[in-house]
Scaffold this motif. Structure first.
Motif, PDB file in Angstrom:
ATOM      1  N   CYS A 174       0.849  -1.136  -0.030  1.00  0.00           N
ATOM      2  CA  CYS A 174       0.017   0.077   0.078  1.00  0.00           C
ATOM      3  C   CYS A 174       0.887   1.149   0.057  1.00  0.00           C
ATOM      4  CB  CYS A 174      -0.962  -0.054   1.185  1.00  0.00           C
ATOM      5  SG  CYS A 174      -1.844   1.561   1.423  1.00  0.00           S
TER       6      CYS A 174
ATOM      7  N   ILE B 194      -0.106   4.125   0.446  1.00  0.00           N
ATOM      8  CA  ILE B 194      -0.456   5.137   1.574  1.00  0.00           C
ATOM      9  C   ILE B 194       0.202   4.845   2.850  1.00  0.00           C
ATOM     10  CG2 ILE B 194      -2.408   6.084   2.568  1.00  0.00           C
ATOM     11  CD1 ILE B 194      -2.506   6.475  -0.610  1.00  0.00           C
ATOM     12  N   CYS B 195       0.045   3.527   3.428  1.00  0.00           N
ATOM     13  CA  CYS B 195       0.514   3.247   4.769  1.00  0.00           C
ATOM     14  C   CYS B 195       1.478   2.148   4.773  1.00  0.00           C
ATOM     15  CB  CYS B 195      -0.687   2.750   5.413  1.00  0.00           C
ATOM     16  SG  CYS B 195      -1.155   1.107   5.191  1.00  0.00           S
TER      17      CYS B 195
ATOM     18  N   TYR C 120       1.260  -0.991   4.247  1.00  0.00           N
ATOM     19  CA  TYR C 120       0.947  -2.336   4.495  1.00  0.00           C
ATOM     20  C   TYR C 120       1.008  -3.209   3.218  1.00  0.00           C
ATOM     21  CZ  TYR C 120      -2.468  -6.512   5.180  1.00  0.00           C
ATOM     22  OH  TYR C 120      -3.026  -7.702   5.382  1.00  0.00           O
TER      23      TYR C 120
ATOM     24  N   CYS D 100      -7.345  -1.790   1.380  1.00  0.00           N
ATOM     25  CA  CYS D 100      -6.017  -1.914   2.537  1.00  0.00           C
ATOM     26  C   CYS D 100      -6.921  -2.092   3.784  1.00  0.00           C
ATOM     27  CB  CYS D 100      -5.338  -0.712   2.676  1.00  0.00           C
ATOM     28  SG  CYS D 100      -4.159  -0.723   3.752  1.00  0.00           S
TER      29      CYS D 100
ATOM     30  N   LEU E 200      -5.383  -1.334   6.877  1.00  0.00           N
ATOM     31  CA  LEU E 200      -5.135  -0.476   7.682  1.00  0.00           C
ATOM     32  C   LEU E 200      -5.545   0.728   7.443  1.00  0.00           C
ATOM     33  CD1 LEU E 200      -1.396  -0.552   8.240  1.00  0.00           C
ATOM     34  CD2 LEU E 200      -3.232  -0.996  10.023  1.00  0.00           C
ATOM     35  N   CYS E 201      -5.630   1.268   6.186  1.00  0.00           N
ATOM     36  CA  CYS E 201      -5.860   2.808   5.691  1.00  0.00           C
ATOM     37  C   CYS E 201      -7.021   2.866   4.881  1.00  0.00           C
ATOM     38  CB  CYS E 201      -4.696   3.627   5.297  1.00  0.00           C
ATOM     39  SG  CYS E 201      -4.328   2.925   3.689  1.00  0.00           S
TER      40      CYS E 201
END
Ligand code: FE
Length: 207
Positions: free
Chosen positions: A175, A177-178, A180, A193, A195-196
């Motif tokens: 990912c 963004i985060c 993962y 995702c 997580l985010c």
């Protein structure tokens, strides 16, 4: 078509907060800016999937805390990687200040905040654009404001180099963004995702 072009816009990072009755909530956004100086108005675009979005729509009040380069990743996991529908994001979090409008501004890892009253709302499909007039503002620190690019290079944990393939030679999707990592030859198109909550399009195959 050069999708990378859109990534060359510079974006700040912000904790957007709202309050509805006893419910306090906030989320991370990269879409706030001043649009007029007199009156002093900001624009804020918020994804409709954020619970904070619904609270602002109903209450017409919002606060924006400007994230600085001193913010740590925990600020992002707290406000960005979980939903206010399920948790109280402010639980155990004391780095806040109550604005005159009764909202919570974040005072750690931030360098300023504004509290504002919504004056115009525009439905943009996936997002709502709020134009809000600032009713209160305060500087908190001299640390530079964090950009989205700074988040990626200096705040988000950097994955270990070896993670491009697992021991069984499986493909890894990361990912953007985060950070993962999903292991599997193909990433499902509708993957979100864990997580985010960003979609599969925000994942990249790790080389
Ligand atoms: Fe993610």
């Amino acid at each position: 078509m050069g999708l990378g072009v859109m990534q060359r816009f510079s974006y700040g990072l912000f904790v957007l907060t709202a309050r509805e009755g006893e419910k306090e909530n906030g989320c991370i956004i990269n879409t706030a800016m001043q649009v007029t100086a007199n009156p002093n108005c900001i624009s804020v675009a918020v994804n409709k999937q954020n619970y904070t979005h619904d609270m602002i729509l109903r209450t017409g009040r919002l606060a924006v805390s400007i994230i600085s380069e001193e913010a740590d990743f925990a600020l992002f996991t707290r406000f960005g990687f979980q939903s206010g529908r399920e948790v109280n994001k402010f639980e155990g979090f004391s780095d806040v200040k109550r604005t005159a409008d009764g909202l919570l501004a974040v005072t750690a890892g931030t360098n300023a905040y504004v509290s504002a009253k919504v004056v115009t709302t525009q439905d943009l499909g996936t997002h709502t654009l709020f134009i809000a007039e600032v009713t209160e503002m305060e500087e908190l620190s001299d640390a530079p404001s964090a950009t989205y690019a700074f988040y990626h290079t200096s705040i988000k944990p950097q994955p270990e180099k070896k993670s491009s393939q697992t021991e069984t030679k499986q493909t890894v999707w990361r990912c953007k963004i985060c950070g993962y990592e999903y292991v599997g030859d193909t990433l499902p198109e509708d993957y979100i995702c864990p997580l985010c909550k960003h979609p599969a399009s925000d994942f990249e195959k790790v080389e």
